[in-house]
Design an enzyme around this catalytic site. Sequence first.
Site, short mmCIF file in Angstrom:
data_model
loop_
_atom_site.label_atom_id
_atom_site.label_comp_id
_atom_site.label_asym_id
_atom_site.label_seq_id
_atom_site.Cartn_x
_atom_site.Cartn_y
_atom_site.Cartn_z
N ALA A 108 -8.11 66.93 -23.16
CA ALA A 108 -9.49 67.35 -23.47
C ALA A 108 -9.53 68.83 -23.83
CB ALA A 108 -10.39 67.07 -22.27
N VAL A 133 -8.43 70.57 -29.33
CA VAL A 133 -8.40 69.52 -30.35
C VAL A 133 -9.05 68.24 -29.84
CG1 VAL A 133 -6.86 68.02 -31.66
CG2 VAL A 133 -6.43 70.46 -31.57
N ASN A 192 -0.59 69.30 -24.94
CA ASN A 192 0.12 70.48 -25.39
C ASN A 192 1.53 70.11 -25.86
OD1 ASN A 192 -1.22 70.49 -22.70
ND2 ASN A 192 -1.49 72.63 -23.17
N SER A 204 -1.45 65.47 -31.37
CA SER A 204 -0.74 66.74 -31.15
C SER A 204 0.17 67.01 -32.34
CB SER A 204 0.18 66.66 -29.92
OG SER A 204 -0.51 66.33 -28.76
N LYS A 226 2.13 68.43 -41.34
CA LYS A 226 1.40 69.33 -40.43
C LYS A 226 2.18 70.64 -40.23
CE LYS A 226 -1.29 71.10 -37.47
NZ LYS A 226 -2.54 71.70 -37.87
N LEU A 227 3.47 70.52 -39.92
CA LEU A 227 4.27 71.74 -39.73
C LEU A 227 4.31 72.56 -41.01
CD1 LEU A 227 7.34 70.41 -37.69
CD2 LEU A 227 5.30 71.54 -36.83
N ASN A 257 0.98 74.55 -41.75
CA ASN A 257 0.86 75.77 -40.96
C ASN A 257 1.87 76.83 -41.41
OD1 ASN A 257 -1.32 75.06 -39.50
ND2 ASN A 257 -0.25 74.62 -37.59
N CYS A 313 -1.03 77.94 -32.78
CA CYS A 313 -0.25 77.04 -33.64
C CYS A 313 0.78 77.69 -34.53
CB CYS A 313 -1.20 76.23 -34.50
SG CYS A 313 -2.28 75.17 -33.54
N LYS A 339 -8.98 85.57 -33.34
CA LYS A 339 -9.82 85.68 -34.53
C LYS A 339 -11.26 85.67 -34.04
CE LYS A 339 -10.36 81.52 -36.79
NZ LYS A 339 -9.98 80.23 -37.40
N1 LIG Z 1 -5.88 74.46 -31.13
C1 LIG Z 1 -5.92 74.07 -32.38
O1 LIG Z 1 -6.69 74.63 -33.16
C2 LIG Z 1 -5.04 72.97 -32.89
C3 LIG Z 1 -5.28 72.46 -34.17
C4 LIG Z 1 -4.48 71.43 -34.64
C5 LIG Z 1 -3.47 70.90 -33.84
N2 LIG Z 1 -3.25 71.40 -32.59
C6 LIG Z 1 -2.24 70.75 -31.75
O2 LIG Z 1 -2.91 69.85 -30.85
C7 LIG Z 1 -2.24 69.79 -29.59
C8 LIG Z 1 -3.21 70.16 -28.48
O3 LIG Z 1 -3.66 71.47 -28.71
P1 LIG Z 1 -4.91 72.07 -27.94
O4 LIG Z 1 -5.16 73.39 -28.55
O5 LIG Z 1 -5.99 71.07 -27.85
O6 LIG Z 1 -4.27 72.25 -26.47
P2 LIG Z 1 -5.04 72.46 -25.09
O7 LIG Z 1 -4.11 73.15 -24.16
O8 LIG Z 1 -6.38 73.08 -25.35
O9 LIG Z 1 -5.31 70.96 -24.58
C9 LIG Z 1 -4.31 70.10 -24.16
C10 LIG Z 1 -4.83 69.37 -22.92
O10 LIG Z 1 -3.91 68.31 -22.59
C11 LIG Z 1 -3.93 68.16 -21.18
N3 LIG Z 1 -2.76 67.39 -20.75
C12 LIG Z 1 -1.46 67.76 -20.82
N4 LIG Z 1 -0.68 66.75 -20.37
C13 LIG Z 1 -1.52 65.72 -20.03
C14 LIG Z 1 -1.32 64.39 -19.52
N5 LIG Z 1 -0.10 63.93 -19.29
N6 LIG Z 1 -2.41 63.63 -19.28
C15 LIG Z 1 -3.66 64.11 -19.52
N7 LIG Z 1 -3.91 65.33 -20.01
C16 LIG Z 1 -2.85 66.14 -20.27
C17 LIG Z 1 -3.97 69.57 -20.65
O11 LIG Z 1 -4.44 69.62 -19.32
C18 LIG Z 1 -4.94 70.24 -21.67
O12 LIG Z 1 -6.27 70.24 -21.20
C19 LIG Z 1 -1.04 70.71 -29.73
O13 LIG Z 1 0.06 69.94 -30.13
C20 LIG Z 1 -1.44 71.66 -30.85
O14 LIG Z 1 -0.33 72.17 -31.53
C21 LIG Z 1 -4.03 72.41 -32.09
O1 LIG Z 2 -6.16 85.83 -44.36
C1 LIG Z 2 -5.94 85.66 -43.15
C2 LIG Z 2 -6.28 84.46 -42.48
C3 LIG Z 2 -5.99 84.35 -41.12
N1 LIG Z 2 -5.41 85.37 -40.45
C4 LIG Z 2 -5.08 85.22 -39.02
O2 LIG Z 2 -4.31 84.03 -38.85
C5 LIG Z 2 -4.53 83.48 -37.57
C6 LIG Z 2 -4.86 82.01 -37.65
O3 LIG Z 2 -6.12 81.84 -38.28
P1 LIG Z 2 -6.71 80.40 -38.67
O4 LIG Z 2 -5.70 79.66 -39.43
O5 LIG Z 2 -8.01 80.64 -39.31
O6 LIG Z 2 -6.98 79.75 -37.24
P2 LIG Z 2 -6.29 78.59 -36.39
O7 LIG Z 2 -7.34 78.04 -35.50
O8 LIG Z 2 -5.03 79.09 -35.78
O9 LIG Z 2 -5.95 77.43 -37.45
C7 LIG Z 2 -4.64 77.22 -37.95
O10 LIG Z 2 -3.86 76.47 -37.04
C8 LIG Z 2 -4.44 75.18 -36.69
C9 LIG Z 2 -3.55 74.59 -35.62
O11 LIG Z 2 -2.47 73.91 -36.11
C10 LIG Z 2 -4.53 74.33 -37.95
O12 LIG Z 2 -5.07 73.06 -37.62
C11 LIG Z 2 -5.39 75.05 -38.99
O13 LIG Z 2 -5.42 74.29 -40.19
C12 LIG Z 2 -4.80 76.43 -39.26
O14 LIG Z 2 -5.63 77.16 -40.14
C13 LIG Z 2 -5.65 84.33 -36.95
O15 LIG Z 2 -5.09 85.27 -36.07
C14 LIG Z 2 -6.28 85.02 -38.13
O16 LIG Z 2 -6.88 86.25 -37.80
C15 LIG Z 2 -5.08 86.55 -41.11
O17 LIG Z 2 -4.52 87.47 -40.52
N2 LIG Z 2 -5.35 86.66 -42.45
#
Ligand SMILES: NC(=O)c1ccc[n+]([C@@H]2O[C@H](COP(=O)([O-])OP(=O)(O)OC[C@H]3O[C@@H](n4cnc5c(N)ncnc54)[C@H](O)[C@@H]3O)[C@@H](O)[C@H]2O)c1
Ligand SMILES: O=c1ccn([C@@H]2O[C@H](COP(=O)(O)OP(=O)(O)O[C@H]3O[C@H](CO)[C@@H](O)[C@H](O)[C@H]3O)[C@@H](O)[C@H]2O)c(=O)[nH]1
Length: 479
Positions: A8, A11, A89, A129, A220-221, A224, A276, A339
């Site tokens: 929760a 994401v 995570n 994830s 995805k990788l 980013n 990320c 940010k």
């Molecule tokens: N933060 C972002 O903007 C973003 C965007 C795209 C993808 N992702 C990817 O999504 C994934 C999650 O990222 P996030 O930012 O939401 O992380 P987060 O730390 O905010 O949330 C993960 C949650 O999972 C829970 N958890 C871990 N193990 C568990 C289990 N076995 N059972 C139940 N709950 C469990 C944790 O307690 C935590 O609350 C990562 O792989 C990340 O790379 C993140």
């Molecule tokens: O021109 C730019 C744009 C961004 N940033 C920095 O880059 C970082 C990441 O920014 P942003 O990508 O907007 O935020 P995230 O929430 O980290 O999102 C990225 O990472 C996520 C996790 O994987 C993906 O889902 C998104 O598509 C991807 O944009 C931050 O520190 C920004 O300040 C800069 O320095 N210059």
Amino acid sequence: MKIVCIGAGYVGGPTMAMIAYKCPEIQVVVVDINQARIDAWNQLDGCELPIYEPGLEEVVQAARGRNLFFSSDTHKHVAEGDIIFVSVNTPTKTRGVGAGKAADLTYWEGAARMIASVSTTSKIVVEKSTVPVKTAEAIEKVLRRNCADPNVQFEILSNPEFLAEGTAIEDLTVPDRVLIGGKETESGQRALAVLKSVYQHWVPDERILCTNLWSAELSKLTANAMLAQRISSVNTISALCEATGADVQQVAHSIGTDSRIGPKFLNASVGFGGSCFQKDILNLVYICEGVGLKQVADYWQSVVSINDYQKQRFVERIIEAMFNTISGKKIAVLGFAFKKDTGDTRETPAIDVCKGLTQDGAKLVIYDPKVTEAQIHQDLATPKFEWDHPQSSGTKSPRSSAITVVEDAYEACEGAHGITILTEWDEFKKLDFEKIYASMMKPAFVFDGRNILDHAKLREIGYIVYALGKPLDPFLKRG
Ligand SMILES: NC(=O)c1ccc[n+]([C@@H]2O[C@H](COP(=O)([O-])OP(=O)(O)OC[C@H]3O[C@@H](n4cnc5c(N)ncnc54)[C@H](O)[C@@H]3O)[C@@H](O)[C@H]2O)c1
Ligand SMILES: O=c1ccn([C@@H]2O[C@H](COP(=O)(O)OP(=O)(O)O[C@H]3O[C@H](CO)[C@@H](O)[C@H](O)[C@H]3O)[C@@H](O)[C@H]2O)c(=O)[nH]1
């Protein structure tokens, strides 16, 4: 249909809230082992959700209690689910083989074992994830070998999330694309169609991309890595601009008008942060090394190395400008989040900049409109890569006497020798810099790590200004 999401967090919470909001006939339950987080998601009106995201509260309030639920009863809900999203995570490993690069799949594997152990009906398991390419293969083995009932079938899909923090609700409402990867078997394609039908509630068909499993995981990788690469590229040019008198914003605009390059993600900064970019690129580097592609690994590693260089360069500029000593000097740090429009501090460049400044003896007074004092102290005391491990969160960290956290930008700047802007919060643009100047030590410095202030006006007031990638203030020129 019942959808259950394990995790929760940033994401799991917003994505599931959006699915529930758009699909009133589907029951959506988000589960987590972190009871405090679940309690926060269940707070009634007026209380803050566990994450700050513009527009999130409205979406949650519209669906919560109707068809959106948050619970810590993971086993019960997973057992009942038809589609299980896993959004836990996937941090960088901190020890053992691949430490500092490889993805730590402990939490993912734990979730998979749990799904297998409680399942009495067949399920679609969705990788939400971000995971290394080929993870689905390993997860499938874990699921199949740990489920007692041979009639239970698991179909694995990859459905990576592309939302960015601060714009999560907008990104989820009108996504550039939704990506779903599935096996090229009949059952794989059937599962893919089921998940597609969920998104079809609000996403046009042409924006739902379907690929094989490995392409989705790798996309995805790669996304980013490409985004971060643009930032590192423009950041290298910011250094060259300072050395030549060019202006990085003018250069970025000039190249961004070329439709093949495009204008987005060209803002020079003190460095990219967030949970990320660094993690996912290091993961990509590790995968490339693992398959013997050393040159490819080195190429992507350089994106992270340049990011470290940019943060270090910023610290060195500050020290050099302040007559090569910041020992005992008060420096105001405006902004700590990675940010604007988020309270998230994961891998924020502010951590490395603040550590660099305190190592040289500076006294920092930090203000961020959305980050708590406890969070800042914890971040500055936590070793690299340790932050993304659910078990280690919540532990009390020692507080450095060199760090003070305040709740007001003016208070932060009072009596300071210099001001650093580390997050591009809009409110910093509106500060009364004449009033601040009067309260500061002289010469008064501003180090704009986000290029958001009116530098000409600051100079008129009397400040010495350093702005990333801009022609250097004569005061700062060597010799
Ligand atoms: N933060 C972002 O903007 C973003 C965007 C795209 C993808 N992702 C990817 O999504 C994934 C999650 O990222 P996030 O930012 O939401 O992380 P987060 O730390 O905010 O949330 C993960 C949650 O999972 C829970 N958890 C871990 N193990 C568990 C289990 N076995 N059972 C139940 N709950 C469990 C944790 O307690 C935590 O609350 C990562 O792989 C990340 O790379 C993140
Ligand atoms: O021109 C730019 C744009 C961004 N940033 C920095 O880059 C970082 C990441 O920014 P942003 O990508 O907007 O935020 P995230 O929430 O980290 O999102 C990225 O990472 C996520 C996790 O994987 C993906 O889902 C998104 O598509 C991807 O944009 C931050 O520190 C920004 O300040 C800069 O320095 N210059």
